[in-house]
Design a protein around this motif. Structure first.
Motif, PDB file in Angstrom:
ATOM      1  N   THR A 171       8.783 116.121  20.723  1.00 31.15           N
ATOM      2  CA  THR A 171       8.230 116.505  22.024  1.00 31.15           C
ATOM      3  C   THR A 171       8.478 115.422  23.075  1.00 31.15           C
ATOM      4  O   THR A 171       8.723 115.727  24.248  1.00 31.15           O
ATOM      5  N   CYS A 172       8.439 114.149  22.655  1.00 28.20           N
ATOM      6  CA  CYS A 172       8.725 113.068  23.591  1.00 28.20           C
ATOM      7  C   CYS A 172      10.176 113.116  24.038  1.00 28.20           C
ATOM      8  O   CYS A 172      10.485 112.901  25.224  1.00 28.20           O
ATOM      9  N   LEU A 173      11.087 113.420  23.105  1.00 31.40           N
ATOM     10  CA  LEU A 173      12.491 113.525  23.467  1.00 31.40           C
ATOM     11  C   LEU A 173      12.736 114.688  24.431  1.00 31.40           C
ATOM     12  O   LEU A 173      13.505 114.567  25.392  1.00 31.40           O
ATOM     13  N   MET A 174      12.067 115.817  24.190  1.00 37.68           N
ATOM     14  CA  MET A 174      12.210 116.952  25.096  1.00 37.68           C
ATOM     15  C   MET A 174      11.663 116.626  26.490  1.00 37.68           C
ATOM     16  O   MET A 174      12.225 117.044  27.506  1.00 37.68           O
ATOM     17  N   LYS A 175      10.569 115.871  26.521  1.00 35.57           N
ATOM     18  CA  LYS A 175      10.009 115.497  27.817  1.00 35.57           C
ATOM     19  C   LYS A 175      10.982 114.608  28.587  1.00 35.57           C
ATOM     20  O   LYS A 175      11.187 114.796  29.800  1.00 35.57           O
ATOM     21  N   GLN A 176      11.594 113.645  27.900  1.00 32.67           N
ATOM     22  CA  GLN A 176      12.561 112.774  28.554  1.00 32.67           C
ATOM     23  C   GLN A 176      13.765 113.571  29.048  1.00 32.67           C
ATOM     24  O   GLN A 176      14.308 113.316  30.141  1.00 32.67           O
ATOM     25  N   LYS A 177      14.181 114.573  28.280  1.00 35.63           N
ATOM     26  CA  LYS A 177      15.314 115.403  28.691  1.00 35.63           C
ATOM     27  C   LYS A 177      14.988 116.194  29.949  1.00 35.63           C
ATOM     28  O   LYS A 177      15.781 116.243  30.905  1.00 35.63           O
ATOM     29  N   HIS A 178      13.797 116.803  29.994  1.00 36.81           N
ATOM     30  CA  HIS A 178      13.407 117.563  31.179  1.00 36.81           C
ATOM     31  C   HIS A 178      13.260 116.657  32.397  1.00 36.81           C
ATOM     32  O   HIS A 178      13.619 117.055  33.526  1.00 36.81           O
ATOM     33  N   ARG A 179      12.739 115.444  32.205  1.00 39.13           N
ATOM     34  CA  ARG A 179      12.584 114.520  33.328  1.00 39.13           C
ATOM     35  C   ARG A 179      13.949 114.106  33.871  1.00 39.13           C
ATOM     36  O   ARG A 179      14.142 114.014  35.096  1.00 39.13           O
ATOM     37  N   MET A 180      14.902 113.843  32.982  1.00 32.12           N
ATOM     38  CA  MET A 180      16.249 113.497  33.443  1.00 32.12           C
ATOM     39  C   MET A 180      16.902 114.653  34.190  1.00 32.12           C
ATOM     40  O   MET A 180      17.591 114.447  35.207  1.00 32.12           O
ATOM     41  N   ILE A 181      16.675 115.914  33.736  1.00 26.49           N
ATOM     42  CA  ILE A 181      17.242 117.077  34.427  1.00 26.49           C
ATOM     43  C   ILE A 181      16.639 117.213  35.820  1.00 26.49           C
ATOM     44  O   ILE A 181      17.352 117.473  36.811  1.00 26.49           O
ATOM     45  N   GLU A 182      15.317 116.997  35.923  1.00 24.61           N
ATOM     46  CA  GLU A 182      14.663 117.086  37.227  1.00 24.61           C
ATOM     47  C   GLU A 182      15.164 115.988  38.169  1.00 24.61           C
ATOM     48  O   GLU A 182      15.383 116.237  39.364  1.00 24.61           O
ATOM     49  N   GLU A 183      15.340 114.775  37.655  1.00 23.04           N
ATOM     50  CA  GLU A 183      15.833 113.692  38.506  1.00 23.04           C
ATOM     51  C   GLU A 183      17.260 113.972  38.961  1.00 23.04           C
ATOM     52  O   GLU A 183      17.625 113.678  40.110  1.00 23.04           O
ATOM     53  N   ARG A 184      18.069 114.572  38.092  1.00 23.58           N
ATOM     54  CA  ARG A 184      19.446 114.890  38.479  1.00 23.58           C
ATOM     55  C   ARG A 184      19.470 115.969  39.548  1.00 23.58           C
ATOM     56  O   ARG A 184      20.251 115.904  40.511  1.00 23.58           O
ATOM     57  N   LYS A 185      18.607 116.988  39.415  1.00 23.83           N
ATOM     58  CA  LYS A 185      18.544 118.040  40.440  1.00 23.83           C
ATOM     59  C   LYS A 185      18.059 117.479  41.774  1.00 23.83           C
ATOM     60  O   LYS A 185      18.574 117.846  42.829  1.00 23.83           O
ATOM     61  N   ALA A 186      17.073 116.601  41.720  1.00 25.34           N
ATOM     62  CA  ALA A 186      16.587 116.007  42.947  1.00 25.34           C
ATOM     63  C   ALA A 186      17.660 115.164  43.626  1.00 25.34           C
ATOM     64  O   ALA A 186      17.774 115.141  44.863  1.00 25.34           O
ATOM     65  N   GLN A 187      18.484 114.467  42.839  1.00 22.62           N
ATOM     66  CA  GLN A 187      19.565 113.665  43.405  1.00 22.62           C
ATOM     67  C   GLN A 187      20.634 114.569  44.048  1.00 22.62           C
ATOM     68  O   GLN A 187      21.150 114.242  45.124  1.00 22.62           O
ATOM     69  N   GLU A 188      20.929 115.688  43.401  1.00 15.02           N
ATOM     70  CA  GLU A 188      21.916 116.632  43.962  1.00 15.02           C
ATOM     71  C   GLU A 188      21.421 117.227  45.259  1.00 15.02           C
ATOM     72  O   GLU A 188      22.176 117.385  46.228  1.00 15.02           O
ATOM     73  N   ASN A 189      20.132 117.581  45.323  1.00 17.10           N
ATOM     74  CA  ASN A 189      19.575 118.137  46.556  1.00 17.10           C
ATOM     75  C   ASN A 189      19.569 117.107  47.676  1.00 17.10           C
ATOM     76  O   ASN A 189      19.770 117.454  48.853  1.00 17.10           O
ATOM     77  N   ALA A 190      19.332 115.870  47.309  1.00 16.90           N
ATOM     78  CA  ALA A 190      19.328 114.816  48.344  1.00 16.90           C
ATOM     79  C   ALA A 190      20.735 114.570  48.877  1.00 16.90           C
ATOM     80  O   ALA A 190      20.918 114.277  50.069  1.00 16.90           O
ATOM     81  N   ASP A 191      21.748 114.699  48.011  1.00 19.50           N
ATOM     82  CA  ASP A 191      23.126 114.489  48.454  1.00 19.50           C
ATOM     83  C   ASP A 191      23.599 115.618  49.365  1.00 19.50           C
ATOM     84  O   ASP A 191      24.438 115.401  50.264  1.00 19.50           O
ATOM     85  N   GLN A 192      23.101 116.840  49.133  1.00 16.18           N
ATOM     86  CA  GLN A 192      23.501 117.978  49.962  1.00 16.18           C
ATOM     87  C   GLN A 192      22.866 117.865  51.345  1.00 16.18           C
ATOM     88  O   GLN A 192      23.408 118.285  52.330  1.00 16.18           O
TER      89      GLN A 192
END
Length: 213
Positions: free
Chosen positions: A192-213
């Motif tokens: 569950t900790c690994l899944m949480k880290q994966k979801h957090r990394m996906i959210e940070e990547r999406k936020a970075q993409e939105n900021a670049d656009q």
């Protein structure tokens, strides 16, 4: 030891160093000088006796041996000398072959993401490693919190100025612990900790993409 010769009165008077009115005093001094030279150099040993060079041996009141000495000798031969000999022998061996001890570093168990599918032994080791890491992180947060509390108690009203460093450190370690183990609940595990880290990394990547656009 040679003594200095008394002053020559004739030469002193001839040179003008001693006046005629001082001649009686000089003669008295010369007479006293001669009396001092005639005194014996050796002191009276009967009056000033030197202390004995060694402590006299007490006389034995009985011919039987002292049991204390027998016990000391038996203890020395039975216990002290063998142990001393063994210790000296060990020290000589260590002097010949010096050993250098270093802090042993154990290899970390592979993470859960590195385990192959169906490798349940790797899953178990990764779970145990994750639990140990969580305990270490909890102790780190507790130690930093204790340091901040001690600084608050020591500084009193000046804690906001003098404990700013401890407060910033506590905020950092608390945020890091919350990001890694927060919202896992009492039944959280390595998966569950690994899944949480994966979801957090996906959210940070999406936020970075939105900021670049």
């Amino acid at each position: 030891m040679r003594r200095a010769a008394p002053p020559d009165l004739g030469a002193a008077a001839a040179e003008g160093c001693v006046g005629r009115r001082h001649l009686p005093r000089v003669r008295a001094a010369r007479a006293g000088w001669g009396a001092a030279a005639a005194m014996p150099e050796d002191r009276d040993w009967e009056v000033y006796k030197a202390p004995p060079t060694r402590t006299p041996v007490p006389e034995k009141s009985t011919s039987l041996p002292n049991p204390v000495h027998i016990f000391q000798a038996a203890f020395s031969y039975v216990f002290d000398r063998p142990v001393t000999f063994f210790r000296e022998w060990i020290e000589r061996q260590h002097a010949k072959n010096k050993f250098y001890y270093y802090h042993q570093k154990f290899r970390r168990v592979p993470d859960l993401s590195e385990c192959m599918e169906g490798d349940y032994l790797c899953f178990f080791e990764a779970e145990a490693q994750w639990r140990r890491d969580r305990m270490v992180d909890q102790e780190i947060v507790a130690i930093v919190r204790e340091r901040f509390a001690a600084c608050q108690q020591r500084e009193g009203p000046n804690q906001f100025q003098n404990c700013a460093k401890e407060m910033e450190q506590l905020v950092q370690v608390t945020k890091a612990y919350q990001d890694k183990y927060g919202d896992l609940g009492a039944h959280g595990n390595a998966r569950t900790c690994l899944m949480k880290q994966k979801h957090r990394m996906i959210e940070e990547r999406k936020a970075q993409e939105n900021a670049d656009q």
